[in-house]
Design an enzyme around this catalytic site. Structure first.
Site, PDB file in Angstrom:
ATOM      1  N   HIS A 294      -4.383   5.200  -1.300  1.00  0.00           N
ATOM      2  CA  HIS A 294      -3.110   4.648  -1.795  1.00  0.00           C
ATOM      3  C   HIS A 294      -3.352   3.748  -3.007  1.00  0.00           C
ATOM      4  O   HIS A 294      -3.203   4.186  -4.130  1.00  0.00           O
ATOM      5  CB  HIS A 294      -2.247   4.020  -0.689  1.00  0.00           C
ATOM      6  CG  HIS A 294      -2.966   3.243   0.375  1.00  0.00           C
ATOM      7  ND1 HIS A 294      -3.787   2.189   0.100  1.00  0.00           N
ATOM      8  CD2 HIS A 294      -2.958   3.368   1.735  1.00  0.00           C
ATOM      9  CE1 HIS A 294      -4.257   1.689   1.233  1.00  0.00           C
ATOM     10  NE2 HIS A 294      -3.788   2.384   2.250  1.00  0.00           N
TER      11      HIS A 294
ATOM     12  N   ASP B 272       0.820  -1.232   0.000  1.00  0.00           N
ATOM     13  CA  ASP B 272       0.000   0.000   0.000  1.00  0.00           C
ATOM     14  C   ASP B 272       0.844   1.269   0.000  1.00  0.00           C
ATOM     15  O   ASP B 272       0.520   2.259  -0.649  1.00  0.00           O
ATOM     16  CB  ASP B 272      -0.878   0.060   1.257  1.00  0.00           C
ATOM     17  CG  ASP B 272      -1.962  -0.990   1.277  1.00  0.00           C
ATOM     18  OD1 ASP B 272      -2.156  -1.687   0.261  1.00  0.00           O
ATOM     19  OD2 ASP B 272      -2.614  -1.133   2.330  1.00  0.00           O
ATOM     20  N   HIS B 273       1.927   1.241   0.798  1.00  0.00           N
ATOM     21  CA  HIS B 273       2.626   2.513   1.014  1.00  0.00           C
ATOM     22  C   HIS B 273       3.625   2.855  -0.087  1.00  0.00           C
ATOM     23  O   HIS B 273       4.145   3.966  -0.108  1.00  0.00           O
ATOM     24  CB  HIS B 273       3.201   2.565   2.424  1.00  0.00           C
ATOM     25  CG  HIS B 273       2.083   2.529   3.416  1.00  0.00           C
ATOM     26  ND1 HIS B 273       1.106   3.501   3.446  1.00  0.00           N
ATOM     27  CD2 HIS B 273       1.722   1.607   4.346  1.00  0.00           C
ATOM     28  CE1 HIS B 273       0.203   3.189   4.366  1.00  0.00           C
ATOM     29  NE2 HIS B 273       0.554   2.042   4.927  1.00  0.00           N
TER      30      HIS B 273
ATOM     31  N   GLU C 255      -7.435  -6.721   0.507  1.00  0.00           N
ATOM     32  CA  GLU C 255      -8.072  -6.193   1.726  1.00  0.00           C
ATOM     33  C   GLU C 255      -9.133  -5.189   1.338  1.00  0.00           C
ATOM     34  O   GLU C 255      -8.887  -4.311   0.504  1.00  0.00           O
ATOM     35  CB  GLU C 255      -7.039  -5.467   2.588  1.00  0.00           C
ATOM     36  CG  GLU C 255      -6.128  -6.373   3.333  1.00  0.00           C
ATOM     37  CD  GLU C 255      -5.189  -5.566   4.215  1.00  0.00           C
ATOM     38  OE1 GLU C 255      -5.388  -4.347   4.392  1.00  0.00           O
ATOM     39  OE2 GLU C 255      -4.235  -6.150   4.697  1.00  0.00           O
TER      40      GLU C 255
ATOM     41  N   HIS D 208      -4.654  -3.081   0.000  1.00  0.00           N
ATOM     42  CA  HIS D 208      -5.929  -2.621   0.561  1.00  0.00           C
ATOM     43  C   HIS D 208      -6.489  -1.526  -0.341  1.00  0.00           C
ATOM     44  O   HIS D 208      -5.915  -0.441  -0.430  1.00  0.00           O
ATOM     45  CB  HIS D 208      -5.664  -2.082   1.979  1.00  0.00           C
ATOM     46  CG  HIS D 208      -6.886  -1.623   2.714  1.00  0.00           C
ATOM     47  ND1 HIS D 208      -6.837  -1.156   4.007  1.00  0.00           N
ATOM     48  CD2 HIS D 208      -8.187  -1.556   2.352  1.00  0.00           C
ATOM     49  CE1 HIS D 208      -8.054  -0.828   4.402  1.00  0.00           C
ATOM     50  NE2 HIS D 208      -8.887  -1.051   3.417  1.00  0.00           N
TER      51      HIS D 208
ATOM     52  N   THR E 185      -4.799   4.743   9.638  1.00  0.00           N
ATOM     53  CA  THR E 185      -4.615   3.355   9.230  1.00  0.00           C
ATOM     54  C   THR E 185      -5.729   2.537   9.871  1.00  0.00           C
ATOM     55  O   THR E 185      -6.546   3.086  10.603  1.00  0.00           O
ATOM     56  CB  THR E 185      -3.213   2.852   9.642  1.00  0.00           C
ATOM     57  OG1 THR E 185      -3.055   1.502   9.220  1.00  0.00           O
ATOM     58  CG2 THR E 185      -3.003   2.918  11.150  1.00  0.00           C
ATOM     59  N   THR E 186      -5.780   1.244   9.578  1.00  0.00           N
ATOM     60  CA  THR E 186      -6.852   0.411  10.126  1.00  0.00           C
ATOM     61  C   THR E 186      -6.635   0.266  11.630  1.00  0.00           C
ATOM     62  O   THR E 186      -5.752  -0.464  12.065  1.00  0.00           O
ATOM     63  CB  THR E 186      -6.847  -0.967   9.421  1.00  0.00           C
ATOM     64  OG1 THR E 186      -6.746  -0.738   8.026  1.00  0.00           O
ATOM     65  CG2 THR E 186      -8.102  -1.741   9.719  1.00  0.00           C
TER      66      THR E 186
HETATM   67  N1  PXP Z   1      -3.046  -6.770   7.887  1.00  0.00           N
HETATM   68  C1  PXP Z   1      -4.130  -5.976   7.721  1.00  0.00           C
HETATM   69  C2  PXP Z   1      -5.466  -6.617   7.749  1.00  0.00           C
HETATM   70  C3  PXP Z   1      -3.983  -4.597   7.490  1.00  0.00           C
HETATM   71  O1  PXP Z   1      -5.085  -3.830   7.326  1.00  0.00           O
HETATM   72  C4  PXP Z   1      -2.695  -4.052   7.406  1.00  0.00           C
HETATM   73  C5  PXP Z   1      -2.518  -2.600   7.115  1.00  0.00           C
HETATM   74  O2  PXP Z   1      -3.048  -2.287   5.886  1.00  0.00           O
HETATM   75  C6  PXP Z   1      -1.602  -4.918   7.564  1.00  0.00           C
HETATM   76  C7  PXP Z   1      -1.805  -6.259   7.830  1.00  0.00           C
HETATM   77  C8  PXP Z   1      -0.190  -4.431   7.464  1.00  0.00           C
HETATM   78  O3  PXP Z   1       0.073  -3.506   8.473  1.00  0.00           O
HETATM   79  P1  PXP Z   1       1.404  -2.683   8.420  1.00  0.00           P
HETATM   80  O4  PXP Z   1       1.375  -1.881   7.163  1.00  0.00           O
HETATM   81  O5  PXP Z   1       1.339  -1.849   9.656  1.00  0.00           O
HETATM   82  O6  PXP Z   1       2.553  -3.660   8.438  1.00  0.00           O
END
Ligand code: PXP
Length: 248
Positions: free
Chosen positions: A54, A13-14, A74, A47, A104-105
């Site tokens: 994003h 995503d990022h 996602e 996601h 964020t979630t």
């Molecule tokens: N799992 C889920 C369901 C998420 O929503 C996210 C963030 O989008 C992640 C994992 C990954 O989290 P992070 O980017 O903090 O590693």
């Protein structure tokens, strides 16, 4: 996949966040996904948020075309997202809560309160052959509800553990970790496949990777950040090494 049986899903995503900061096409999340694949990612997670902050619809089209590893899509439990998922039929769909104003979630999905609605929501996805995963807190009530609605997988939200650890609240981090451990075992005993993720870093991944019931970790923000310093391939390889060491 590593012979420990623990899969690593890399969330891209990022990469799209950085691209969208300027518009245009650079850096390309698809290129990151292919590189992650070559570095040993067992899956790619993306996601598609309702506000498209994003990942874009075109990114999902592209991922479906280019990936050799499974896509974990996602999404929020909305009609729009369900239609998109049913059009693409990705390997896995992870249902997450979504609030526009959040960065964020922030928490897990409230399954227990929305049981009927969610059961109807996921049924067509399952019929289409997608593995449905529900992103929830390490909470017995939510796990039981996820099981009742017919989810095959739960993903446990590791954010509270990681935040406590990052802020030096070590007693709280230990308590959160203990709930994750107990709830992984509980979910497994119900026949659910257990995944975990959110906020994991090199400092926090090992205790979670060590839970024998956990089959997959989904990690994004830290890896994309670390890629600035190390490069994406070494950043992913180091995460993989720590996971294997913990599981070993
Ligand atoms: N799992 C889920 C369901 C998420 O929503 C996210 C963030 O989008 C992640 C994992 C990954 O989290 P992070 O980017 O903090 O590693």
């Amino acid at each position: 996949m590593s012979d420990t049986g623990l899969r690593l899903g890399v969330n891209i995503d990022h990469v799209a966040t950085v691209r969208n900061a300027r518009g245009g096409g650079y850096p390309d999340p698809l290129r990151a996904a292919k590189l992650a694949e070559e570095a040993g990612a067992d899956g790619i997670t993306a996601h598609l948020r309702e506000d498209r902050r994003h990942i874009s619809d075109a990114d999902i089209d592209g991922l479906m075309d280019v990936l050799s590893v499974p896509l974990n899509f996602e999404m929020a439990a909305t009609d729009e997202m369900q239609k998109i998922a049913l059009r693409h039929k990705p390997h896995a769909v992870c249902i997450v809560p979504e609030k526009r104003e959040e960065r964020t979630t922030e928490g897990g999905l409230e399954v227990a309160r929305e049981e009927n609605k969610l059961a109807h929501f996921i049924a067509p996805l399952r019929e289409a052959g997608c593995r449905v995963s529900i992103f929830i807190a390490a909470d017995r009530k939510q796990i039981e509800a996820a099981h009742r609605i017919g989810a095959e997988v739960i993903e446990l939200h590791t954010g509270a553990y990681c935040d406590a650890h990052a802020e030096g609240r070590m007693d709280e981090a230990a308590r959160e970790l203990e709930s994750l451990r107990e709830m992984s075992a509980f979910a497994h005993s119900l026949g659910l496949e257990v995944h975990a993720g959110h906020g994991l870093t090199y400092d926090t991944v090992k205790p979670v990777a060590a839970f024998p019931e956990v089959m997959e970790l989904n990690i994004g923000h830290f890896l994309i950040g670390e890629a600035i310093f190390l490069g994406l391939t070494p950043a992913i390889k180091e995460m993989r090494r720590l996971m294997d060491e913990a599981r070993g």
